[in-house]
Design a protein around this motif. Structure first.
Motif, PDB file in Angstrom:
ATOM      1  N   ALA A 109       0.586  -1.329   0.196  1.00  0.00           N
ATOM      2  CA  ALA A 109       0.097   0.130  -0.485  1.00  0.00           C
ATOM      3  C   ALA A 109       1.145   1.484   0.197  1.00  0.00           C
ATOM      4  O   ALA A 109       0.864   2.093  -0.690  1.00  0.00           O
ATOM      5  N   ALA A 110       1.784   1.411   0.496  1.00  0.00           N
ATOM      6  CA  ALA A 110       2.623   2.805   0.444  1.00  0.00           C
ATOM      7  C   ALA A 110       3.964   2.740  -0.461  1.00  0.00           C
ATOM      8  O   ALA A 110       3.873   3.882  -0.799  1.00  0.00           O
ATOM      9  N   ALA A 114       3.028   6.098  -3.265  1.00  0.00           N
ATOM     10  CA  ALA A 114       3.604   6.931  -4.296  1.00  0.00           C
ATOM     11  C   ALA A 114       3.729   6.852  -5.573  1.00  0.00           C
ATOM     12  O   ALA A 114       3.811   7.139  -6.463  1.00  0.00           O
ATOM     13  N   PHE A 115       3.393   5.631  -5.744  1.00  0.00           N
ATOM     14  CA  PHE A 115       3.437   5.219  -7.862  1.00  0.00           C
ATOM     15  C   PHE A 115       2.530   5.752  -8.566  1.00  0.00           C
ATOM     16  O   PHE A 115       2.803   6.226  -8.861  1.00  0.00           O
ATOM     17  N   TYR A 116       1.360   5.219  -8.033  1.00  0.00           N
ATOM     18  CA  TYR A 116       0.339   6.362  -8.786  1.00  0.00           C
ATOM     19  C   TYR A 116      -0.269   7.399  -8.767  1.00  0.00           C
ATOM     20  O   TYR A 116      -0.543   8.693  -9.849  1.00  0.00           O
ATOM     21  N   SER A 117       0.602   8.700  -7.749  1.00  0.00           N
ATOM     22  CA  SER A 117       0.609   9.957  -7.658  1.00  0.00           C
ATOM     23  C   SER A 117       2.204  10.110  -8.929  1.00  0.00           C
ATOM     24  O   SER A 117       1.502  11.437 -10.434  1.00  0.00           O
ATOM     25  N   LEU A 118       3.093   9.660  -8.583  1.00  0.00           N
ATOM     26  CA  LEU A 118       4.330   9.824  -9.273  1.00  0.00           C
ATOM     27  C   LEU A 118       4.006   9.541 -10.795  1.00  0.00           C
ATOM     28  O   LEU A 118       4.710   9.884 -12.476  1.00  0.00           O
ATOM     29  N   ALA A 119       3.378   8.318 -11.482  1.00  0.00           N
ATOM     30  CA  ALA A 119       2.702   7.778 -12.699  1.00  0.00           C
ATOM     31  C   ALA A 119       1.935   9.092 -13.355  1.00  0.00           C
ATOM     32  O   ALA A 119       2.295   9.168 -14.679  1.00  0.00           O
ATOM     33  N   ILE A 120       0.766   9.129 -12.726  1.00  0.00           N
ATOM     34  CA  ILE A 120      -0.021  10.262 -13.510  1.00  0.00           C
ATOM     35  C   ILE A 120       0.631  11.609 -14.051  1.00  0.00           C
ATOM     36  O   ILE A 120       0.316  12.998 -14.768  1.00  0.00           O
ATOM     37  N   ALA A 132       9.403  15.092  -7.340  1.00  0.00           N
ATOM     38  CA  ALA A 132       9.996  15.177  -6.155  1.00  0.00           C
ATOM     39  C   ALA A 132       9.179  15.398  -5.088  1.00  0.00           C
ATOM     40  O   ALA A 132       9.208  15.185  -3.457  1.00  0.00           O
ATOM     41  N   SER A 133       8.718  16.662  -5.132  1.00  0.00           N
ATOM     42  CA  SER A 133       7.539  17.387  -4.568  1.00  0.00           C
ATOM     43  C   SER A 133       6.648  16.883  -4.193  1.00  0.00           C
ATOM     44  O   SER A 133       5.790  16.566  -2.887  1.00  0.00           O
ATOM     45  N   ILE A 134       5.666  15.519  -4.976  1.00  0.00           N
ATOM     46  CA  ILE A 134       4.860  15.193  -4.847  1.00  0.00           C
ATOM     47  C   ILE A 134       4.781  13.235  -4.742  1.00  0.00           C
ATOM     48  O   ILE A 134       3.807  12.729  -4.050  1.00  0.00           O
ATOM     49  N   ALA A 135       6.090  13.253  -4.182  1.00  0.00           N
ATOM     50  CA  ALA A 135       6.821  11.625  -3.899  1.00  0.00           C
ATOM     51  C   ALA A 135       6.615  11.304  -2.532  1.00  0.00           C
ATOM     52  O   ALA A 135       5.977  10.210  -2.444  1.00  0.00           O
ATOM     53  N   ALA A 136       5.978  12.102  -1.985  1.00  0.00           N
ATOM     54  CA  ALA A 136       6.191  12.111  -0.335  1.00  0.00           C
ATOM     55  C   ALA A 136       4.520  12.332   0.331  1.00  0.00           C
ATOM     56  O   ALA A 136       3.968  12.085   1.704  1.00  0.00           O
ATOM     57  N   LYS A 137       3.961  12.714  -0.839  1.00  0.00           N
ATOM     58  CA  LYS A 137       2.859  13.211  -0.396  1.00  0.00           C
ATOM     59  C   LYS A 137       1.100  12.628   0.402  1.00  0.00           C
ATOM     60  O   LYS A 137       0.806  12.527   1.437  1.00  0.00           O
TER      61      LYS A 137
END
Length: 241
Positions: A109-110, A114-120, A132-137
């Motif tokens: 899940a963790a 991170a993956f789906y936001s980076l992929a989009i 890099a700014s949204i990876a840890a959202k």
């Protein structure tokens, strides 16, 4: 006009102005939240953020100046997060009962969080700085800020992503639980904390102490997992440049 500018410049020389403005926005936002009968889709922190943004625009105070004064509040995020260890200790026997499914669920899940936001964002052509700014959202703010600075992201953008993620998580988890007929407060709380960090955890405590404790667990473990593995994965993928 010059007198107003001078007064504003004088007020912003002390962090008390930014702190007072932030606390006032939260108190007013929480009051409106209670009057609206506590809608899950409009948490108090979102109302407060909108009020605060409006106030800064109205008085013409640059965000950088406000952020410098509000740093004192940011320092308190760490102790507040550590304080969540108390409900974890109180619910420790119930947590131990589910350690196997939680251990299996957490890394998957963790990583997906991170993956789906980076992929989009990548598909939309975002720069490495935005990525890099949204990876840890999905990570609680004290840990997410450190991760973002390490990756070379922008903290201001991260904070916006944190707010949006936390707000969206609450109705999404609620709808998913209803659709899947899940009424176990432990699972719902864990999902809220894992995906929605502090905002989801606050919502979980509104449901029950058990849900809040498991949300604290999800938030804490997600923060640790992401802090250890995300920078490593970032370097392996050659994103550091």
């Amino acid at each position: 006009m010059s007198n107003d500018s001078s007064l504003l410049a004088l007020l912003t020389t002390t962090p008390l102005f930014a702190v007072g403005l932030t606390l006032t926005a939260y108190l007013v936002g929480n009051g409106l939240f209670q009057r609206l009968k506590r809608p899950s889709w409009l948490p108090a922190i979102l109302i407060a953020a909108l009020l605060l943004a409006g106030a800064l625009a109205l008085i013409g105070l640059p965000y950088a100046t406000y952020q410098q004064g509000a740093t004192w509040l940011t320092v308190l995020l760490g102790p507040a997060t550590v304080a969540l260890g108390m409900p974890l200790y109180q619910q420790l026997p119930r947590i131990v009962e589910l350690w196997r499914p939680l251990a299996i669920c957490l890394p998957i899940a963790a990583a997906l969080a991170a993956f789906y936001s980076l992929a989009i964002a990548w598909l939309l052509g975002s720069s490495n700085t935005i990525l890099a700014s949204i990876a840890a959202k999905s990570v609680t703010a004290p840990i997410a800020i450190g991760i973002t600075e390490q990756l070379g992201g922008t903290v201001a953008l991260l904070l916006g992503a944190l707010l949006i993620t936390g707000v969206i998580t609450i109705p999404c988890v609620s709808l998913a639980a209803r659709f899947l007929h899940i009424d176990d407060e432990r699972l719902i709380g864990f999902a809220l904390g894992l995906n929605g960090h502090a905002i989801g955890t606050v919502r979980a405590f509104e449901l029950s102490p058990t849900a809040g404790a498991f949300a604290s667990l999800g938030m804490s473990l997600t923060g640790i997992f992401t802090a250890v593995l995300l920078p490593l994965a970032w370097r392996l993928l050659g994103m550091g440049g």
